[in-house]
Design an enzyme around this catalytic site. Structure first.
Site, short mmCIF file in Angstrom:
data_model
loop_
_atom_site.label_atom_id
_atom_site.label_comp_id
_atom_site.label_asym_id
_atom_site.label_seq_id
_atom_site.Cartn_x
_atom_site.Cartn_y
_atom_site.Cartn_z
N ASN A 1 -18.13 5.52 9.04
CA ASN A 1 -18.95 4.31 8.87
C ASN A 1 -18.70 3.36 10.03
O ASN A 1 -17.93 3.67 10.93
CB ASN A 1 -18.65 3.65 7.51
CG ASN A 1 -17.18 3.33 7.38
OD1 ASN A 1 -16.63 2.53 8.14
ND2 ASN A 1 -16.50 3.99 6.44
N ASP B 1 -16.31 7.26 0.45
CA ASP B 1 -16.30 7.62 -0.97
C ASP B 1 -16.41 9.14 -1.16
O ASP B 1 -15.98 9.66 -2.19
CB ASP B 1 -17.46 6.93 -1.70
CG ASP B 1 -17.23 5.43 -1.79
OD1 ASP B 1 -16.06 5.03 -1.91
OD2 ASP B 1 -18.21 4.66 -1.70
N LYS C 1 -16.16 -4.72 -9.28
CA LYS C 1 -15.06 -3.98 -8.62
C LYS C 1 -13.71 -4.63 -8.92
O LYS C 1 -12.72 -3.93 -9.14
CB LYS C 1 -15.28 -3.96 -7.10
CG LYS C 1 -16.36 -2.98 -6.72
CD LYS C 1 -16.69 -3.03 -5.24
CE LYS C 1 -17.95 -2.20 -5.03
NZ LYS C 1 -18.44 -2.26 -3.68
N LYS D 1 -11.16 -2.19 -10.82
CA LYS D 1 -10.00 -1.72 -10.06
C LYS D 1 -8.73 -2.52 -10.38
O LYS D 1 -7.71 -2.32 -9.75
CB LYS D 1 -10.30 -1.77 -8.56
CG LYS D 1 -11.52 -0.91 -8.18
CD LYS D 1 -11.69 -0.75 -6.67
CE LYS D 1 -13.04 -0.11 -6.36
NZ LYS D 1 -13.09 0.57 -5.07
O1 C5P Z 1 -15.92 0.57 -4.51
P1 C5P Z 1 -15.89 0.13 -3.08
O2 C5P Z 1 -15.68 1.25 -2.13
O3 C5P Z 1 -17.05 -0.69 -2.67
O4 C5P Z 1 -14.62 -0.85 -3.02
C1 C5P Z 1 -14.16 -1.38 -1.83
C2 C5P Z 1 -12.67 -1.58 -1.89
O5 C5P Z 1 -12.04 -0.40 -2.42
C3 C5P Z 1 -12.07 -1.78 -0.52
O6 C5P Z 1 -10.96 -2.66 -0.66
C4 C5P Z 1 -11.65 -0.36 -0.11
O7 C5P Z 1 -10.56 -0.37 0.80
C5 C5P Z 1 -11.24 0.25 -1.45
N1 C5P Z 1 -11.52 1.69 -1.56
C6 C5P Z 1 -10.47 2.58 -1.70
N2 C5P Z 1 -10.71 3.91 -1.85
C7 C5P Z 1 -11.98 4.39 -1.87
C8 C5P Z 1 -13.04 3.50 -1.73
C9 C5P Z 1 -12.79 2.15 -1.57
O8 C5P Z 1 -9.32 2.13 -1.67
N3 C5P Z 1 -12.17 5.68 -2.00
#
Ligand code: C5P
Length: 400
Positions: free
Chosen positions: A210, A279, A338, A342
């Site tokens: 990305n 992801d 989130k 989380k």
């Molecule tokens: O769910 P999303 O990816 O949008 O969430 C963003 C946050 O989650 C960021 O702080 C990113 O570093 C973390 N993240 C993670 N592992 C993933 C995806 C996102 O730690 N696989």
């Protein structure tokens, strides 16, 4: 570091030394700081708000119930605006209120709400200054991380001589300059920061990634080091220089980042996940470069990567956990979701479609969201500034 560009809220409480605060405002402005003044009612009996308004070139706030200067909850807006909050002169009364959390007027309420470093410049009669209650109050505030510029000795307005004079404005300015340079308010804390995007291999030469540059995470690591923290920076590929004194771990994929983060998680006091973690990853990684086929599409099947942050949210014990939410729509509701899912202590939300925000930009426009529903919106500013405010807010929340 100088005072240039610093946003200083000057809290003025009611003692005869208010006249020196007038000079202080003009000296701070000459140093390039922007100053906003909050006065107690008592202070306005010594010098009118008009004087401070003219010298600061900003509206002066006195009452919680007066004319509104900004379309925001005013004491919160001021509290968040400040880089530095100076109380000069600080009477025994305002010091006692600060030490006990009383918020019954504009100044005491704003002081309780600010995440900024607070500097107290006491000024009062010697007996009041040396009273065990005032001493205990100041000690309590010092223990909580407030800075105190001791009162000077000399002739006092009440006719006596002794400790309790407000130091000269020039001395206050010098103290503020030193305090900012020397602010080691993160000393003793172990901070884990992740930064940049991950790369998910398709074959030996190709990957999915990305646009994340790592600028936000590197700025956080650098600011935390400058403030005395021990920092581990776990980064995906980035062109940025590695900040000095950082324990730097380079990773490629989300799974590598996951493993590295778990290695350092237990010792961390604060975890800030600024990385843009992929992801999904290709389910099959070809061991050889995939050859193009004439007239045929190539289908890559993706499988889910671990959500590192969600995993930390389950595992956390003492750690203060901060996530980032880069969004293109429904910023607040997506970020709140989130934060909850989380199990975070704070989420930094930014709309990456705005110019001056998000990937690769040197500035950012973020909102800080907390589990209790509080939202602190920051204007557009450098990523270094965002980093420092973020660290201020984390420190303030950890104290509670
Ligand atoms: O769910 P999303 O990816 O949008 O969430 C963003 C946050 O989650 C960021 O702080 C990113 O570093 C973390 N993240 C993670 N592992 C993933 C995806 C996102 O730690 N696989």
């Amino acid at each position: 570091m100088s005072l240039t560009g610093k946003k200083i809220v000057l809290g003025v409480s009611g003692g005869i030394a208010v006249y020196k605060a007038v000079d202080l405002v003009s000296r701070l402005r000459k140093k390039g700081a922007e100053v906003k003044v909050v006065m107690t009612e008592a202070a306005t009996k010594f010098v009118t708000p008009l004087t401070f308004r003219e010298l600061s070139a900003n509206p002066v706030v006195v009452s919680m119930w007066g004319e509104v200067h900004e379309f925001n909850v005013e004491h919160i807006a001021l509290a968040c605006w400040a880089d530095l909050f100076v109380v000069a002169p600080a009477t025994a009364n305002i010091i006692a209120k600060m030490a006990t959390g009383i918020a019954d007027d504009m100044l005491s309420t704003t002081l309780l709400a600010t995440p900024a470093q607070i500097v107290i410049c006491p000024a009062m009669n010697t007996n009041m200054y040396e009273h065990p209650i005032t001493k205990a109050n100041l000690q309590k505030l010092l223990d909580l991380g407030y800075k105190v510029l001791p009162a000077a000795e000399g002739h006092l307005a009440c006719g006596t001589s002794g400790a309790g004079r407000l130091p000269e404005p020039q001395a206050i300015v010098e103290y503020l300059e030193q305090t900012i340079v020397a602010a080691q308010d993160l000393a003793g804390l172990n901070i884990l920061v992740t930064a940049a995007g991950t790369r998910e291999a398709i074959d030996p030469v190709r990957y999915i990634s990305n646009h994340s540059s790592g600028k936000m995470g590197y700025a956080i690591a650098q600011a935390a080091i400058a403030r005395g923290a021990q920092v581990t920076l776990i980064s995906g590929p980035s062109n940025l220089p590695v900040p000095a004194k950082v324990n730097f771990i380079a990773v490629d994929s989300a799974r590598e980042m996951h493993a590295a983060v778990l290695d350092y998680f237990t010792q961390a006091d604060i975890v800030i996940k600024a990385a843009a973690v992929a992801d999904y990853r290709p389910k099959e990684v070809s061991s050889q470069k995939i050859k193009k086929q004439a007239d045929a599409n190539l289908t890559i099947v993706l499988e889910k990567n671990p959500d590192i942050l969600a995993d930390l949210g389950q595992k956390k014990t003492k750690q203060f956990l901060v996530g980032f939410a880069a969004e293109t729509n429904d910023l607040i509701s997506n970020a709140q979701e989130k934060l909850r899912k989380k199990n975070l202590d704070m989420i930094v939300a930014n709309d990456v479609t705005l110019s001056g925000a998000g990937f690769n930009a040197d500035t950012n426009i973020v909102k800080l969201l907390y589990p209790d529903g509080e939202i602190c919106s920051l204007e557009q500013m450098s990523k270094t500034k965002v980093a420092n405010i973020l660290l201020d807010c984390i420190l303030a929340k950890r104290k509670i």
